[in-house]
Design an enzyme around this catalytic site. Structure first.
Site, PDB file in Angstrom:
ATOM      1  CB  ILE A   1     -11.367 103.056  70.710  1.00  0.00           C
ATOM      2  CG1 ILE A   1     -11.319 103.784  69.388  1.00  0.00           C
ATOM      3  CG2 ILE A   1     -12.381 101.917  70.683  1.00  0.00           C
ATOM      4  CD1 ILE A   1     -10.765 102.931  68.239  1.00  0.00           C
TER       5      ILE A   1
ATOM      6  CG  HIS B   1      -8.527  94.759  78.956  1.00  0.00           C
ATOM      7  ND1 HIS B   1      -8.661  93.563  78.274  1.00  0.00           N
ATOM      8  CD2 HIS B   1      -9.782  95.258  79.090  1.00  0.00           C
ATOM      9  CE1 HIS B   1      -9.936  93.355  77.995  1.00  0.00           C
ATOM     10  NE2 HIS B   1     -10.652  94.367  78.503  1.00  0.00           N
TER      11      HIS B   1
ATOM     12  CG  HIS C   1     -12.220  98.563  81.489  1.00  0.00           C
ATOM     13  ND1 HIS C   1     -12.700  99.042  80.288  1.00  0.00           N
ATOM     14  CD2 HIS C   1     -12.217  97.207  81.381  1.00  0.00           C
ATOM     15  CE1 HIS C   1     -12.987  98.007  79.487  1.00  0.00           C
ATOM     16  NE2 HIS C   1     -12.701  96.891  80.128  1.00  0.00           N
TER      17      HIS C   1
HETATM   18  P1  5GP Z   1     -13.664  94.334  77.579  1.00  0.00           P
HETATM   19  O1  5GP Z   1     -15.122  94.258  77.276  1.00  0.00           O
HETATM   20  O2  5GP Z   1     -12.877  93.276  76.863  1.00  0.00           O
HETATM   21  O3  5GP Z   1     -13.388  94.383  79.055  1.00  0.00           O
HETATM   22  O4  5GP Z   1     -13.188  95.753  77.058  1.00  0.00           O
HETATM   23  C1  5GP Z   1     -12.512  95.961  75.867  1.00  0.00           C
HETATM   24  C2  5GP Z   1     -12.379  97.454  75.685  1.00  0.00           C
HETATM   25  O5  5GP Z   1     -11.482  97.694  74.623  1.00  0.00           O
HETATM   26  C3  5GP Z   1     -13.700  98.162  75.317  1.00  0.00           C
HETATM   27  O6  5GP Z   1     -13.991  99.158  76.292  1.00  0.00           O
HETATM   28  C4  5GP Z   1     -13.414  98.747  73.935  1.00  0.00           C
HETATM   29  O7  5GP Z   1     -13.998 100.019  73.733  1.00  0.00           O
HETATM   30  C5  5GP Z   1     -11.898  98.829  73.915  1.00  0.00           C
HETATM   31  N1  5GP Z   1     -11.316  98.727  72.590  1.00  0.00           N
HETATM   32  C6  5GP Z   1     -11.629  97.809  71.630  1.00  0.00           C
HETATM   33  N2  5GP Z   1     -10.886  98.004  70.522  1.00  0.00           N
HETATM   34  C7  5GP Z   1     -10.077  99.064  70.798  1.00  0.00           C
HETATM   35  C8  5GP Z   1      -9.070  99.738  70.036  1.00  0.00           C
HETATM   36  O8  5GP Z   1      -8.770  99.403  68.889  1.00  0.00           O
HETATM   37  N3  5GP Z   1      -8.449 100.779  70.645  1.00  0.00           N
HETATM   38  C9  5GP Z   1      -8.753 101.174  71.921  1.00  0.00           C
HETATM   39  N4  5GP Z   1      -8.082 102.209  72.417  1.00  0.00           N
HETATM   40  N5  5GP Z   1      -9.697 100.559  72.657  1.00  0.00           N
HETATM   41  C10 5GP Z   1     -10.349  99.521  72.095  1.00  0.00           C
END
Ligand code: 5GP
Length: 129
Positions: A40, A110, A112
């Site tokens: 997002i 997850h 990326h």
């Molecule tokens: P982390 O920091 O946990 O590795 O990454 C989480 C990712 O999830 C971030 O890049 C953030 O932009 C994405 N994200 C958070 N909420 C949402 C959402 O509601 N929808 C989508 N598509 N991505 C999200």
């Protein structure tokens, strides 16, 4: 707020809600093991996320508890998503933030997939070294 790599699984986390269809996502692909969708808040021209269907908090949790079939199915899906998006040439970067120091924010494992520009060799910002 970053989350610990081995916290108890919270089934109200945002990716659990996406998996249940409670909130929308821009879907790229899905199969028995995984769901892939666009981030997002993209950090690169292409920024996809791939998540397993089953509840794992982090890579630490996934690598310890998932079955061989789930692990291989998931990582094949990561490669397939990159292929589907046409990223194999000129390439892409895969990141799995795991726990507090990595800044993991969503407590559902997850990966990326980042692409669409050259990232160079540096893996972390200079200020963090
Ligand atoms: P982390 O920091 O946990 O590795 O990454 C989480 C990712 O999830 C971030 O890049 C953030 O932009 C994405 N994200 C958070 N909420 C949402 C959402 O509601 N929808 C989508 N598509 N991505 C999200």
């Amino acid at each position: 707020m970053p989350v610990p790599a081995l916290a108890p699984y919270d089934d109200q986390n945002i990716f659990a809600r996406i998996l249940r269809g409670e909130i929308p996502c821009r879907r790229i692909a899905e199969d028995e093991w995984s769901l892939a969708f666009h981030d997002i808040n993209p950090q690169a021209p292409v920024h996809a996320l791939v998540i397993p269907r089953h509840p794992y908090v982090s890579l630490a949790d996934f690598s310890a508890r998932a079955s061989q079939a789930e692990i291989s199915g998931f990582f094949r899906a990561v490669g397939a998503v990159a292929r589907q998006l046409g990223l194999e040439e000129p390439g892409y970067r895969v990141i799995a933030n795991t726990g507090l120091d990595a800044g993991q924010e969503v407590p559902h494992f997850h990966v990326h997939i980042l692409a669409g520009r050259a990232f160079g060799h540096r893996l972390v910002p200079a200020s963090a070294e």
